[in-house]
Motif scaffolding. Structure first.
Motif, mmCIF file in Angstrom:
data_model
loop_
_atom_site.group_PDB
_atom_site.id
_atom_site.type_symbol
_atom_site.label_atom_id
_atom_site.label_comp_id
_atom_site.label_asym_id
_atom_site.label_seq_id
_atom_site.Cartn_x
_atom_site.Cartn_y
_atom_site.Cartn_z
ATOM 1 N N ILE A 132 0.718 2.559 -5.162
ATOM 2 C CA ILE A 132 1.351 3.694 -5.040
ATOM 3 C C ILE A 132 2.027 3.936 -3.750
ATOM 4 O O ILE A 132 3.158 4.491 -3.433
ATOM 5 N N ALA A 133 1.212 3.660 -2.654
ATOM 6 C CA ALA A 133 1.600 4.015 -1.126
ATOM 7 C C ALA A 133 2.780 2.995 -1.000
ATOM 8 O O ALA A 133 3.600 3.448 -0.130
ATOM 9 N N LYS A 134 2.636 1.851 -1.288
ATOM 10 C CA LYS A 134 3.630 0.917 -1.006
ATOM 11 C C LYS A 134 4.969 1.544 -1.752
ATOM 12 O O LYS A 134 6.194 1.438 -1.107
ATOM 13 N N ASN A 135 4.918 1.873 -2.997
ATOM 14 C CA ASN A 135 6.141 2.342 -3.692
ATOM 15 C C ASN A 135 6.686 3.631 -3.007
ATOM 16 O O ASN A 135 7.945 3.901 -2.706
ATOM 17 N N LEU A 136 5.847 4.429 -2.198
ATOM 18 C CA LEU A 136 6.153 5.772 -1.514
ATOM 19 C C LEU A 136 6.916 5.171 -0.317
ATOM 20 O O LEU A 136 7.813 5.665 0.155
ATOM 21 N N TYR A 137 6.449 4.154 0.361
ATOM 22 C CA TYR A 137 7.001 3.602 1.695
ATOM 23 C C TYR A 137 8.417 3.142 1.445
ATOM 24 O O TYR A 137 9.340 3.404 2.115
#
Length: 166
Positions: free
Chosen positions: A60-65
């Motif tokens: 999720i964090a990677k996709n947000l980044y």
């Protein structure tokens, strides 16, 4: 509520550190980590348990980044693009926003586990032993998957004329 609170307490710092390794910006990493945790809390019912919860949170964090990078491509520097390959011997001919976008598009095209392993290693600077533990595999498995993912990205970019050999 106790489960969500426990997940937040246990994993927020790890997600923040992962994002900090990607962004090299404390305030951006904190903002994205908070957003990632919020999205996870709102979508906790969609967590299937196919992976560790930390892996799901990092995804999720990677996709947000990546979304943040796409929206702010104009500020992606050549060093940031080259950093995707951890100093390998490839050369990036053009470090403009279009090339940065193509790199991320090729990363997005990778199948799992190639995409996730590549992002953990290249963007997250995660060690092979940690990656292999997340997947329950050997260190050599993580190295091979990373190498193959990188080779696929390089091949696609070379086919487009975006990379050249020296």
């Amino acid at each position: 509520m106790d489960r969500i609170e426990a997940i937040y307490r246990e994993h927020f710092r790890g997600v923040y550190m992962y994002l900090l390794s990607l962004t090299h910006d404390e305030s951006l990493a904190e903002e994205l980590a908070q957003e990632a945790m919020l999205r996870a809390i709102l979508n906790i019912d969609s967590f299937r348990g196919d992976s560790a919860i930390f892996s799901w949170l990092c995804r999720i964090a990677k996709n947000l980044y990546i979304d943040w990078l796409r929206k702010n491509r104009r500020i992606v520097a050549e060093d940031d693009i080259a950093g995707l390959f951890n100093g390998s011997d490839i050369e990036i001919e053009y470090a403009d926003k279009e090339t940065a976008g193509r790199i991320f598009a090729e990363v997005d095209r990778l199948d799992e586990p190639y995409r996730q392993v590549f992002l953990m290693r290249a963007l997250g600077d995660m060690q092979y032993d940690k990656i292999s533990r997340l997947y329950g595999k050997s260190d050599s498995w993580a190295r091979v998957v990373y190498y193959r993912a990188k080779a696929r990205i390089i091949k696609a970019l070379k086919a487009e004329g975006r990379l050249y050999d020296r």
